[in-house]
Design a protein around this motif. Structure first.
Motif, PDB file in Angstrom:
ATOM      1  N   ASP A   5       0.850  -1.190   0.000  1.00  8.99           N
ATOM      2  CA  ASP A   5       0.000   0.000   0.000  1.00  8.99           C
ATOM      3  C   ASP A   5       0.882   1.235   0.000  1.00  8.99           C
ATOM      4  O   ASP A   5       1.926   1.271   0.679  1.00  8.99           O
ATOM      5  N   SER A  51      -1.120   2.392   6.212  1.00  7.33           N
ATOM      6  CA  SER A  51      -0.567   1.658   5.074  1.00  7.33           C
ATOM      7  C   SER A  51      -0.190   0.238   5.478  1.00  7.33           C
ATOM      8  O   SER A  51      -0.322  -0.695   4.672  1.00  7.33           O
ATOM      9  N   GLU A  54      -3.458  -1.725   5.455  1.00  8.11           N
ATOM     10  CA  GLU A  54      -3.915  -1.973   4.089  1.00  8.11           C
ATOM     11  C   GLU A  54      -3.083  -3.065   3.410  1.00  8.11           C
ATOM     12  O   GLU A  54      -3.625  -3.934   2.710  1.00  8.11           O
ATOM     13  N   ALA A  55      -1.768  -3.005   3.592  1.00 12.61           N
ATOM     14  CA  ALA A  55      -0.897  -4.019   2.998  1.00 12.61           C
ATOM     15  C   ALA A  55      -1.206  -5.395   3.578  1.00 12.61           C
ATOM     16  O   ALA A  55      -1.274  -6.397   2.852  1.00 12.61           O
ATOM     17  N   LYS A  58      -4.483  -6.806   2.155  1.00  7.74           N
ATOM     18  CA  LYS A  58      -4.328  -7.356   0.809  1.00  7.74           C
ATOM     19  C   LYS A  58      -3.700  -8.743   0.856  1.00  7.74           C
ATOM     20  O   LYS A  58      -4.082  -9.633   0.080  1.00  7.74           O
ATOM     21  N   SER A 176       0.907  -7.421  -6.184  1.00  7.25           N
ATOM     22  CA  SER A 176       0.109  -6.461  -5.432  1.00  7.25           C
ATOM     23  C   SER A 176       0.259  -5.104  -6.103  1.00  7.25           C
ATOM     24  O   SER A 176       1.353  -4.758  -6.581  1.00  7.25           O
ATOM     25  N   SER A 178      -0.957  -0.851  -5.820  1.00  5.67           N
ATOM     26  CA  SER A 178      -1.539   0.210  -4.999  1.00  5.67           C
ATOM     27  C   SER A 178      -1.318   1.546  -5.685  1.00  5.67           C
ATOM     28  O   SER A 178      -0.317   1.734  -6.391  1.00  5.67           O
ATOM     29  N   HIS A 180      -2.229   5.991  -4.951  1.00  3.92           N
ATOM     30  CA  HIS A 180      -2.866   7.053  -4.171  1.00  3.92           C
ATOM     31  C   HIS A 180      -2.240   8.378  -4.572  1.00  3.92           C
ATOM     32  O   HIS A 180      -1.016   8.505  -4.631  1.00  3.92           O
TER      33      HIS A 180
END
Length: 203
Positions: A5, A51, A54-55, A58, A176, A178, A180
């Motif tokens: 993330d 973060s 979030e990581a 996932k 993965s 991400s 933002h």
């Protein structure tokens, strides 16, 4: 497996007032709020912990495909730029990179070096960032596995978990993605690290 993330620091300052009443209690445990209150820069700690959660989420959903929102239940512990996140019986290791521009966290089931790479954009548009990040990731996979990029695509499951396909066949690697603000990040795990067979040659 890998989860990551990224947080655009400038964008986070614009979008969220983390000091508003109730925000910290909704997202963070009492221990995490202690990390924030004792931090030299509480703002950075807030988004570092976010973060990490979030990581870890996932990574968790790769193991247990699902879609839900319960960030407070993902409990962080930190030590310098390394840390752990626990959720029920699940536990993972998280490495975090903090720069002046972004915070990038990456979760694994074992201790390992960070493999995520950040991408800097000059425009803030979700669809554009998503497309460009995926294109860069596909270029990397094409080079690593010596597969023509035209044969590769990324598709998400009903739970939002991304996978890479070679034509109609799923490529047995973990990824993965991400993004933002003005930043994106991607990671491609090394199949050998997890003893997962791959019939394609690594370049």
């Amino acid at each position: 497996m890998v989860g990551n993330d990224i947080v655009d620091i400038v964008e986070a300052k614009k979008q969220s007032n983390w000091q508003r009443p109730g925000f910290l209690d909704k997202i963070f445990t009492a221990k995490e709020q202690q990390y924030i209150s004792k931090a030299t820069n509480p703002f950075i700690m807030v988004w570092r912990l976010w973060s990490m959660k979030e990581a870890a989420y996932k990574l968790y959903t790769q193991l247990y495909p699902s879609r839900f929102y319960n960030p407070k239940a993902f409990k962080c512990s930190v030590n310098t730029l390394n840390g752990k996140v626990k959720y029920k019986d699940f536990e993972c290791y998280v490495n975090t990179k903090i720069t002046l521009l972004y915070i990038l966290s990456e979760a694994h089931l074992d201790k390992t070096d960070m493999i995520s790479e950040a991408v800097i954009f000059n425009k803030n548009d979700y669809k554009t960032l998503s497309k460009i990040t995926k294109e860069i990731l596909l270029n990397k996979i094409s080079d690593r596995y010596t597969i023509p990029k035209s044969q590769l695509r990324i598709s998400k499951s009903e739970f939002g978990i991304p996978s890479v396909y070679v034509n109609l066949e799923e490529l047995n690697i973990d990824i993965s993605i991400s993004h933002h603000g003005n930043y994106g990040a991607y990671a491609v795990s090394d199949p050998a690290r997890f003893q997962k067979p791959c019939r394609y040659t690594i370049a």
